[in-house]
Design a protein around this motif. Sequence first.
Motif, mmCIF file in Angstrom:
data_model
loop_
_atom_site.group_PDB
_atom_site.id
_atom_site.type_symbol
_atom_site.label_atom_id
_atom_site.label_comp_id
_atom_site.label_asym_id
_atom_site.label_seq_id
_atom_site.Cartn_x
_atom_site.Cartn_y
_atom_site.Cartn_z
ATOM 1 N N ALA A 145 0.805 -1.222 0.000
ATOM 2 C CA ALA A 145 0.000 0.000 0.000
ATOM 3 C C ALA A 145 0.836 1.268 0.000
ATOM 4 O O ALA A 145 0.289 2.366 -0.145
ATOM 5 C CB ALA A 145 -0.946 0.002 1.205
ATOM 6 N N GLU A 146 2.152 1.153 0.163
ATOM 7 C CA GLU A 146 3.088 2.261 -0.016
ATOM 8 C C GLU A 146 4.403 1.700 -0.508
ATOM 9 O O GLU A 146 4.895 0.698 0.019
ATOM 10 C CB GLU A 146 3.346 3.024 1.290
ATOM 11 C CG GLU A 146 2.390 4.129 1.618
ATOM 12 C CD GLU A 146 2.911 4.997 2.780
ATOM 13 O OE1 GLU A 146 4.144 5.017 3.004
ATOM 14 O OE2 GLU A 146 2.093 5.629 3.449
ATOM 15 N N TYR A 147 4.990 2.354 -1.496
ATOM 16 C CA TYR A 147 6.345 2.052 -1.943
ATOM 17 C C TYR A 147 6.802 3.211 -2.815
ATOM 18 O O TYR A 147 5.985 4.042 -3.237
ATOM 19 C CB TYR A 147 6.409 0.733 -2.720
ATOM 20 C CG TYR A 147 5.735 0.790 -4.082
ATOM 21 C CD1 TYR A 147 6.481 0.993 -5.239
ATOM 22 C CD2 TYR A 147 4.349 0.675 -4.219
ATOM 23 C CE1 TYR A 147 5.864 1.070 -6.485
ATOM 24 C CE2 TYR A 147 3.734 0.749 -5.456
ATOM 25 C CZ TYR A 147 4.496 0.949 -6.588
ATOM 26 O OH TYR A 147 3.879 1.035 -7.814
ATOM 27 N N GLY A 148 8.093 3.284 -3.111
ATOM 28 C CA GLY A 148 8.600 4.336 -3.979
ATOM 29 C C GLY A 148 9.928 4.867 -3.496
ATOM 30 O O GLY A 148 10.433 4.485 -2.424
ATOM 31 N N VAL A 149 10.529 5.744 -4.290
ATOM 32 C CA VAL A 149 11.767 6.428 -3.908
ATOM 33 C C VAL A 149 11.585 7.920 -4.150
ATOM 34 O O VAL A 149 10.820 8.324 -5.032
ATOM 35 C CB VAL A 149 12.988 5.907 -4.702
ATOM 36 C CG1 VAL A 149 13.260 4.452 -4.400
ATOM 37 C CG2 VAL A 149 12.813 6.119 -6.199
ATOM 38 N N PRO A 150 12.276 8.761 -3.386
ATOM 39 C CA PRO A 150 12.125 10.208 -3.543
ATOM 40 C C PRO A 150 13.226 10.822 -4.406
ATOM 41 O O PRO A 150 14.344 10.324 -4.490
ATOM 42 C CB PRO A 150 12.230 10.707 -2.096
ATOM 43 C CG PRO A 150 13.138 9.718 -1.435
ATOM 44 C CD PRO A 150 12.948 8.409 -2.128
ATOM 45 N N SER A 151 12.899 11.954 -5.029
ATOM 46 C CA SER A 151 13.834 12.658 -5.907
ATOM 47 C C SER A 151 14.498 13.825 -5.184
ATOM 48 O O SER A 151 14.635 14.909 -5.746
ATOM 49 C CB SER A 151 13.100 13.169 -7.148
ATOM 50 O OG SER A 151 12.067 14.070 -6.783
ATOM 51 N N SER A 152 14.931 13.609 -3.962
ATOM 52 C CA SER A 152 15.540 14.682 -3.171
ATOM 53 C C SER A 152 17.042 14.739 -3.407
ATOM 54 O O SER A 152 17.681 13.745 -3.764
ATOM 55 C CB SER A 152 15.286 14.430 -1.690
ATOM 56 O OG SER A 152 15.811 13.174 -1.306
ATOM 57 N N ARG A 153 17.597 15.912 -3.179
ATOM 58 C CA ARG A 153 19.063 16.004 -3.175
ATOM 59 C C ARG A 153 19.633 15.296 -1.960
ATOM 60 O O ARG A 153 20.646 14.630 -2.030
ATOM 61 C CB ARG A 153 19.505 17.474 -3.182
ATOM 62 C CG ARG A 153 21.003 17.638 -3.387
ATOM 63 C CD ARG A 153 21.450 19.067 -3.144
ATOM 64 N NE ARG A 153 22.855 19.244 -3.477
ATOM 65 C CZ ARG A 153 23.882 18.831 -2.726
ATOM 66 N NH1 ARG A 153 23.641 18.203 -1.569
ATOM 67 N NH2 ARG A 153 25.126 19.041 -3.093
ATOM 68 N N GLY A 154 18.976 15.459 -0.818
ATOM 69 C CA GLY A 154 19.432 14.793 0.395
ATOM 70 C C GLY A 154 19.190 13.295 0.342
ATOM 71 O O GLY A 154 18.258 12.815 -0.302
ATOM 72 N N LEU A 155 20.034 12.560 1.054
ATOM 73 C CA LEU A 155 19.963 11.100 1.071
ATOM 74 C C LEU A 155 20.000 10.634 2.514
ATOM 75 O O LEU A 155 20.877 11.030 3.281
ATOM 76 C CB LEU A 155 21.143 10.519 0.277
ATOM 77 C CG LEU A 155 21.103 9.048 -0.132
ATOM 78 C CD1 LEU A 155 21.993 8.807 -1.347
ATOM 79 C CD2 LEU A 155 21.548 8.135 0.981
ATOM 80 N N ALA A 156 19.049 9.775 2.889
ATOM 81 C CA ALA A 156 18.931 9.348 4.279
ATOM 82 C C ALA A 156 19.344 7.908 4.514
ATOM 83 O O ALA A 156 19.600 7.526 5.653
ATOM 84 C CB ALA A 156 17.493 9.536 4.770
ATOM 85 N N HIS A 157 19.373 7.086 3.464
ATOM 86 C CA HIS A 157 19.736 5.688 3.659
ATOM 87 C C HIS A 157 20.205 5.097 2.337
ATOM 88 O O HIS A 157 19.561 5.292 1.302
ATOM 89 C CB HIS A 157 18.541 4.889 4.192
ATOM 90 C CG HIS A 157 18.898 3.929 5.286
ATOM 91 N ND1 HIS A 157 19.214 4.333 6.556
ATOM 92 C CD2 HIS A 157 19.023 2.575 5.303
ATOM 93 C CE1 HIS A 157 19.476 3.281 7.314
ATOM 94 N NE2 HIS A 157 19.384 2.200 6.560
ATOM 95 N N LEU A 158 21.317 4.380 2.375
ATOM 96 C CA LEU A 158 21.862 3.722 1.194
ATOM 97 C C LEU A 158 21.306 2.313 1.057
ATOM 98 O O LEU A 158 21.027 1.641 2.045
ATOM 99 C CB LEU A 158 23.390 3.677 1.268
ATOM 100 C CG LEU A 158 24.114 5.033 1.204
ATOM 101 C CD1 LEU A 158 25.562 4.885 1.644
ATOM 102 C CD2 LEU A 158 24.033 5.617 -0.196
ATOM 103 N N GLN A 159 21.170 1.842 -0.194
ATOM 104 C CA GLN A 159 20.630 0.514 -0.484
ATOM 105 C C GLN A 159 21.513 -0.147 -1.547
ATOM 106 O O GLN A 159 22.010 0.533 -2.449
ATOM 107 C CB GLN A 159 19.184 0.662 -0.978
ATOM 108 C CG GLN A 159 18.344 -0.600 -0.954
ATOM 109 C CD GLN A 159 18.444 -1.392 -2.249
ATOM 110 O OE1 GLN A 159 18.986 -0.907 -3.238
ATOM 111 N NE2 GLN A 159 17.903 -2.607 -2.245
#
Length: 845
Positions: free
Chosen positions: A479-493
């Motif tokens: 019911a939720e998924y996705g990635v954000p297009s921010s300059r900032g990065l909070a977690h590496l995968q």
Amino acid sequence: MTLLLASLLLQQPPSIACDRSAASVAVEQGWQAYRRGAIAEAAGRFAAADSVCPGSPAARTGLGFVRLRQGDAAGAERSFTAALRGDSSEADAWFGLGLARNRLGRRADAIPAWRRALAIAPGYSDALDALLAAGVDSGLPLPPRARPPAPAIPARVTGERFEVRAGDDWKPFYVKGVNLGVALPGRFPSDFPPDDSTYARWLRLIAEANANVVRVYTILPPAFYRAFKAWNDAHPERPLWLVHGVWAELPPHSDYDDPKWKAQFRSEMRRVVEVVHGHAAIAARAGHAWGRYDADVADHVLAFIIGREWEPYSIRGYNRLRPGRTGYAGRFLAVDRGTPTDVWMAEQCDWLLAYEWEVWRAARPIAYTNWPTLDPLHHPTEATAAEEQALRKHLGLAPNVRLKEYDNDSEALDAMVVRTTAANLAGYFASYHAYPYYPDFIGLDSTYGAARSSAGASHFYGYLLDLKRHHAGRALLIAEYGVPSSRGLAHLQPEGLHHGGHDEREMAQQDVRLTREIREAGLAGGILFAWLDEWFKHSWVAIDLEMPRERTRIWHNVMDPEQHYGLVGLYAGDSTRPEPGGDPASWRALPALAESGGVRLRVGSDAAFLYLALESALGIDSTRWAVGIDTYRPDRGQFALPGLPDSTPTGVEFALVLNDTADAQLLVTPGYNPYLGPRPGMHPTDLDAFYNRRASVDGRRDDRVFDSLFVTTNRLRVSRAGRIFPAHGVNRGRLRFGRAAEVSLADWFVDRGAGLVEVRLPWGLLNVTDPSSRTVLARVRDPGPFRTVVTDGFRFVVVAVGPGGTQRARLVPGRPFIWPTWETPVWHERLKPAYFAMQALWGSW
């Protein structure tokens, strides 16, 4: 306003001469003038009616509304009171009397008047709206609706999939959805757009993206449901379906059986059911939508999902409070053996199902919100907080002093312990919010890493397969998924599906990949997060540097991933704002702060960026630039720039170094760096603290030492088997060269033809905690809150360096750059590439 004057009788005492016919004509002419805005004419007509028929209730009522329009609330109250002396059954006069008293600040006296109007005329919508706006129920129930003779079941779950009604038959339904948050820039999430046109436009765009589901988390204003119904009525060949949520805050002391809290939650469930059936009148409440809900959309409500991403500590607290509660036997759902919280979730779902069935004889699938933090799987790489501290001690590692996350594998909610009863005709499913980058166990589990989707090796796909195995036989919806297009990065995968740091084109590719993997894993569908970028949101990596937090909604922190999931991008400034590699005229339009030695510095700003334009005739291709930026107090900070011999006349907190397209970054003086970065001789656990507790604008130095803007995104972890996973992070200060039209995260560009060096720096990189009030960081306090101050402006030192290190120019503006503050941001919107990528993908299915 809908007035009921057609039924008004011009009753007068028989002793007073009264030309009723003439008065009636004058009253009608008065209302005609009133409706077209000719208030003076209306006043004359109503006065004429009163003169030919003294004391006429119709004339006095009209005069009352005229006086309201003229701003004379006291005079209006006298007119309405006089009208009611002549006819106490006149609903319009009671309604007007309530308006007059409310404008006089006497709401307590206004409410009985509105209630009287509604009692006389039960269909008086204006009186009902006035009561609801005042935050009170009308005291009168809505007219009852007949319970349908046959069950209304528009959708159901069969095995592992959804099905929707197709005439007398059923057809499979794969969910291709979008989560709809509605907070526009400058607004809190509860500041809903009130107009039908906004929702109509959004729904049209969502349908044109080939989505078939819209999910909402809470009750929206009546305008949304009107627009939703209008779309489906006009487009029966491609309807949208609704997945409706029931929002909840956490209960006090983790007691989900707290009588007041539980009653409020159940009242909200009841309201949701009534809203989707178009039979609700909800009084205004802080933080909630309200109004008359008369659009019946229940025939296209696919499912209910109750609750939120529940915090593990709250689940643990309730399980400890009710240890003996392990089973539940309801009308539609049952639990033979589960945890107390499993039982509680089933009970609430059953309550909602029973309410809708009893009142509306309708049913549809239901679930509660779950997420990987509370999944029922066992994750060997994810030790609990207590387990990890014991393992660290055993391995000779320092204890973790600061955990900026939940205890991600200590508690569980398991939809598989819930079974449907024979009375349940629509079914039950499992609903998860699942992102590829959190918790860490998704990216650390080697078994997940061995899984391969059509896109290649994928930890996320491996996790989905594991989740699917556990829920075999039951529909599983992401019911939720996705990635954000921010300059900032909070977690590496591992596969690059990071929490932020994505160019908008990369975001589009990643959203498509995740959507395909959900389908390839055999799930019932997915609902992409989200429709809009949401400025009010916070991420753990940025939240402590967003102060005051309630003002985040009025500026755009491009360093905060949570603000950038939208298929619709909401950007600061207007559409002509400067962009690297864009129109040189927009950069030359920035105010010139100083000019010297063939160099001109232009500076500007908006709700997201500080803009710097360097105009030069020095041979821009062969020039290296160093720009010192003083953000607070010129007597503090670093008094020399890196690699340059001369001191600076003002202390600077930041150094912008532009060497070439591959080597450009923003540096910070060590005493003002809010995060800890790697240094020679550090121990593996030294980054655990996360924050640089020495960070402060106090003190001065001239040693030319600057830190990178490194931040630890993935902390050191110890698995249950004792394996150490080292910490990782990113240098936020690395600047990306390019044209913003081609690379949305471009930080700078050299326009050789125009002789311009163009730089945009996010406020969040410069330790500006609220640009709308010019608030900047003063000192890091861990635990917080951090200390902030209001800056008196930014000062700059610009040095142009030629080949061999020769200084070509030096520019020191004699005045600071002081940008205007604001309460309402300027912004514009644009569909991101992800919109069109999802449109193509969903259309191909």
